[in-house]
Motif scaffolding. Sequence first.
Motif, short mmCIF file in Angstrom:
data_model
loop_
_atom_site.label_atom_id
_atom_site.label_comp_id
_atom_site.label_asym_id
_atom_site.label_seq_id
_atom_site.Cartn_x
_atom_site.Cartn_y
_atom_site.Cartn_z
N CYS A 51 0.84 -1.20 -0.01
CA CYS A 51 0.05 0.03 0.03
C CYS A 51 0.78 1.27 0.10
CB CYS A 51 -1.05 -0.07 1.09
SG CYS A 51 -0.16 0.33 2.79
N GLY A 52 2.18 1.19 0.22
CA GLY A 52 3.05 2.34 0.09
C GLY A 52 3.37 3.08 1.36
N SER A 53 2.49 2.68 2.65
CA SER A 53 2.48 3.32 3.82
C SER A 53 4.01 3.07 4.26
CB SER A 53 1.24 2.84 4.47
OG SER A 53 1.59 3.40 6.01
N PHE A 89 8.17 -7.14 8.45
CA PHE A 89 7.34 -5.97 9.21
C PHE A 89 5.81 -6.39 9.03
CE2 PHE A 89 11.57 -4.17 7.94
CZ PHE A 89 11.75 -3.18 8.73
N THR A 90 5.03 -5.60 9.71
CA THR A 90 3.63 -5.65 9.59
C THR A 90 3.43 -4.11 9.26
OG1 THR A 90 3.36 -7.28 11.02
CG2 THR A 90 1.45 -5.99 10.74
N CYS A 91 2.47 -4.16 8.30
CA CYS A 91 1.98 -2.60 7.78
C CYS A 91 0.79 -2.19 9.05
CB CYS A 91 1.61 -2.62 6.36
SG CYS A 91 0.74 -1.08 5.86
N CYS A 99 -2.48 -1.41 6.18
CA CYS A 99 -3.25 -2.52 5.47
C CYS A 99 -3.25 -3.63 6.17
CB CYS A 99 -2.72 -2.64 3.86
SG CYS A 99 -0.94 -3.49 3.74
N LEU A 100 -2.50 -3.66 7.22
CA LEU A 100 -2.43 -4.92 8.28
C LEU A 100 -1.78 -6.05 7.64
CD1 LEU A 100 -5.85 -4.40 9.62
CD2 LEU A 100 -3.70 -3.53 10.46
#
Length: 164
Positions: A129-131, A149-151, A154-155
Amino acid sequence: MATPTKLDEQQIWEALDAVPDPEMPFVSLIELGIVRQVDVQGGAVSVTITPTFSGCPAYEVMGEQIEAAVKELGADAVAVQITHDPPWTSEWITPAARAKLLENGLAPPPYHRGNVEAILLMPATCPRCGSMDTKLQSSFGTTPCRMIFTCNHCLEPFEQFKPL
């Protein structure tokens, strides 16, 4: 009597650019900066590689793939030399490989110009998602050269190629 094949160094580099990384087959060993040098002496070829880690589990597979690709060009003998001087750095990953990593759901490592400590403290950009609202879950991913990693946006979990 067969005429020996004249090996062209450029042809060898092109053949090696088709050799995929065993752990990420969508990028080549050339694109990852693992192949460092090619020497041609008559029908004998020496290829020097610098794997991403000194204990890289893919040494043997890389060597076999390199040997097969060069022998297919007509080399009489192929030697694969391993060096860690200088050590591999993620700065050697080409822009094309960085794009391929991203396309395949792996966050490419940021450029660090030798300041790895500062980069390791930065959040990774989510390849989905680019976050940049991400959290490091583990310093070790599915291979020694990746982190998990975890975003938070977008989880989704994702891996980032380590900036080394």
